[in-house]
Design a protein around this motif. Structure first.
Motif, short mmCIF file in Angstrom:
data_model
loop_
_atom_site.label_atom_id
_atom_site.label_comp_id
_atom_site.label_asym_id
_atom_site.label_seq_id
_atom_site.Cartn_x
_atom_site.Cartn_y
_atom_site.Cartn_z
N ILE A 105 77.73 8.59 14.42
CA ILE A 105 76.44 9.02 14.04
C ILE A 105 76.07 10.03 15.01
CG2 ILE A 105 74.07 8.33 13.92
CD1 ILE A 105 75.01 5.28 13.84
N LEU A 106 75.87 11.32 14.27
CA LEU A 106 75.57 12.71 15.16
C LEU A 106 74.97 13.62 14.34
CD1 LEU A 106 78.99 14.39 15.81
CD2 LEU A 106 78.64 12.58 13.90
N PRO A 107 74.56 14.61 15.02
CA PRO A 107 73.95 15.77 14.29
C PRO A 107 74.90 16.63 14.09
CG PRO A 107 73.24 15.81 16.76
CD PRO A 107 74.04 14.74 16.44
N LEU A 108 74.91 17.28 12.76
CA LEU A 108 75.88 18.22 12.24
C LEU A 108 75.44 19.33 11.44
CD1 LEU A 108 79.15 16.48 11.82
CD2 LEU A 108 78.60 17.63 13.76
N HIS A 109 75.88 20.63 11.57
CA HIS A 109 75.70 21.63 10.26
C HIS A 109 76.83 21.45 9.60
CE1 HIS A 109 76.12 25.49 8.60
NE2 HIS A 109 74.71 25.52 8.92
N PRO A 110 76.57 21.42 8.11
CA PRO A 110 77.61 21.45 7.14
C PRO A 110 78.84 22.19 7.57
CG PRO A 110 75.43 21.76 5.95
CD PRO A 110 75.10 22.00 7.68
#
Length: 316
Positions: A147-152
């Protein structure tokens, strides 16, 4: 001597219900088949199970003792069947979940608590990490979910990413900070205050640099860095320091920690918090159940945050 456990279960039903016919009905079996099972059991042990000539049936001392064992076997089988059903439905099992520290502690942990209130038989083993370490854990089977923040563009080719929350950072401070009383905050207003920096290897640290640069403050003083979310919150609430945090973290923290988001527009990261899994690996049933729960909870959280923003704008 080996005794068929099914025969003991049948014996328990007969003793509990008080007769062969009643026991057969309770088990969904025919009376002749139940009689044969008892005859086989008596032949096996070489002793009678019921006192002869007594109506209703009365078990012998040995028959009563074996019936008690049969009842325990039946209860264990029922418990095992329930466990298998719960496991298949995702209500039991073990999940290994890794994620970025700030989001795991500030957002996901409260959702895990709610999930386990409803699914106490799901064990969650949590760890921390950023993209490279989490992707490695997923590939080698050490993690079921990240679970983490990502850009496509950051999503690895062999993985699937399900967005949960849009990226929005804010400048955070304690609720009674002097800047909370300033209507139109300018760069000169925030210049005197020191900053709390997230861990240097975290995406949030780069967000801090980018956000301050976007409002023209490239030269800023850091007086605390590298801490956990709990330590960052403690320093924030006990000082006049400022920091950059995801709005979702500040929003949920306010229930227990007196924090505020300053009404100052900063550059937001082009990322979304989401779920990362390996494409060709199904994972345990609890994974689907947990992922679906997180999606629902994040949709509710997003709606609550959007509503507060609309209310704030109308008041402004």
């Amino acid at each position: 001597m080996k005794i068929d456990s099914e025969h003991l279960e049948i014996l328990a039903a007969i003793v509990e219900k008080g007769g062969l016919t009643e026991g057969a009905d309770a088990l969904g079996k025919s009376q002749p088949s139940v009689s044969r099972s008892m005859a086989l059991l008596e032949e096996r042990i070489g002793l009678p199970l019921f006192e002869p000539g007594r109506r209703p049936l009365r078990p012998t001392e040995l028959g009563a003792s074996l019936a008690r064992l049969g009842a325990r076997i039946r209860a264990a089988n029922q418990e095992a069947s329930l466990l298998v059903r719960r496991f298949r439905q995702g209500g039991a099992g073990r999940l290994r979940v890794g994620g970025s520290p700030i989001f795991m502690d500030g957002v996901v942990s409260t959702m895990i608590a709610e999930f386990q209130c409803r699914n106490a038989d799901v064990q969650i083993d949590q760890s921390y990490g950023y993209l490279d370490a989490l992707a490695t854990g997923l590939r080698n089977g050490g993690l079921d979910l990240a679970i983490l923040p990502l850009h496509p563009s950051q999503v690895p080719a062999d993985m699937r990413f399900v967005p949960l929350l849009s990226g929005r950072n804010v400048i955070a401070c304690r609720a009674s900070h002097p800047l909370t009383r300033v209507k139109a905050i300018t760069l000169s207003d925030i210049a005197p205050y020191a900053w709390i920096a997230p861990p240097a290897d975290s995406p949030l640290f780069r967000d801090l640099q980018r956000a301050l640069k976007s409002i023209g403050q490239e030269d800023f003083r850091v007086n605390f860095s590298g801490g956990s979310l709990a330590s960052i919150q403690s320093v924030l609430t006990g000082s006049d320091a400022l920091t950059v945090l995801p709005y979702s973290v500040v929003f949920l923290s306010r229930r227990t920690v007196p924090l505020e988001a300053l009404p100052l527009r900063i550059e937001h990261p082009d990322r979304q918090l989401g779920l990362l899994t390996v494409t060709d690996r199904q994972g345990p049933p609890a994974l689907r159940h947990f992922a679906g729960f997180l999606e629902t909870e994040c949709q509710r959280l997003q709606a609550r945050m959007d509503h507060e923003q609309q209310v704030t704008r109308r008041r402004g």
